[in-house]
Write an enzyme that holds these catalytic residues in place. Sequence first.
Site, PDB file in Angstrom:
ATOM      1  N   HIS A  75      33.941  34.060  37.415  1.00  0.00           N
ATOM      2  CA  HIS A  75      33.867  34.124  35.953  1.00  0.00           C
ATOM      3  C   HIS A  75      33.919  32.734  35.326  1.00  0.00           C
ATOM      4  CE1 HIS A  75      38.428  34.133  35.941  1.00  0.00           C
ATOM      5  NE2 HIS A  75      38.232  33.456  34.806  1.00  0.00           N
ATOM      6  N   ASP A 113      36.826  37.641  42.891  1.00  0.00           N
ATOM      7  CA  ASP A 113      36.439  36.647  41.877  1.00  0.00           C
ATOM      8  C   ASP A 113      36.622  35.232  42.423  1.00  0.00           C
ATOM      9  OD1 ASP A 113      35.761  35.372  39.546  1.00  0.00           O
ATOM     10  OD2 ASP A 113      37.370  36.233  38.331  1.00  0.00           O
ATOM     11  N   SER A 193      42.691  29.947  35.349  1.00  0.00           N
ATOM     12  CA  SER A 193      41.696  30.555  36.233  1.00  0.00           C
ATOM     13  C   SER A 193      41.132  29.492  37.164  1.00  0.00           C
ATOM     14  CB  SER A 193      40.556  31.168  35.416  1.00  0.00           C
ATOM     15  OG  SER A 193      40.982  32.299  34.717  1.00  0.00           O
TER      16      SER A 193
END
EC number: 3.4.21.-
Length: 239
Positions: A75, A113, A193
């Site tokens: 992402h 991810d 992230s």
Amino acid sequence: MNKNIVIKSMAALAILTSVTGINAAVVDETQQIANAEKNVTQVKDTNVFPYNGVVSFKDATGFAIEKNTIITNKHVSKDYKVGDRITAHPNGDKGNGGIYKIKNISDYPGNEDISVMNVEENAVERGANGYNFNENVQAFNFAKDAKVDDKIKVIGYPLPAQNTFKQFESTGTVKSIKDNNLNFDAYIEPGNSGSPVLNLNNEVVGVVYGGIGKIGSEYNGAVYFTPQIKEFIQKHIEQ
């Protein structure tokens, strides 16, 4: 102007300045206390390991794993293309470890991810140790494994614009591991992230993909580096 008025004005200015200084100190102290409650500390020197293994995107984090290779999330990588740039371990200084162009992006084919990026070895802007990525950035090694209750740390760039790309470290424990997913309670925020999850030996056990930004949360998540995840990464490390 009346001398008394001048004196009173100067006194008022002195009081205002003093109060402003006190308020600034109070705000700074409050923030430090809040960070302490979250087990979060600001990194002072990002030119030493393990902090020099971490890189910054415009709104996220990544980290080095062997030659010219960075790990982050899918992402995160979806907003980047070949030729875009990353910055190596800034700490309020965008040129701290050099700026490098991305030359390849490989997303994991499963649901996990995780994305692997290769960067050009020579910097667009030099770092403290010259123009070479591998001389400015120290890559992490894989941990053999992890287990519940292991102590861990997360290093990255929470709220990077707000924090002017200062690097932070948070600590916590592993709460659960299932398949390729690892849950932990170290405090994270947007911008974390792609941060590495490290054991006490500074070996990487996973990559942060998300959380709920709550102190003591057991629902912060990372892709756990199982043998199949490690195999995917190894295939995309620059030789």
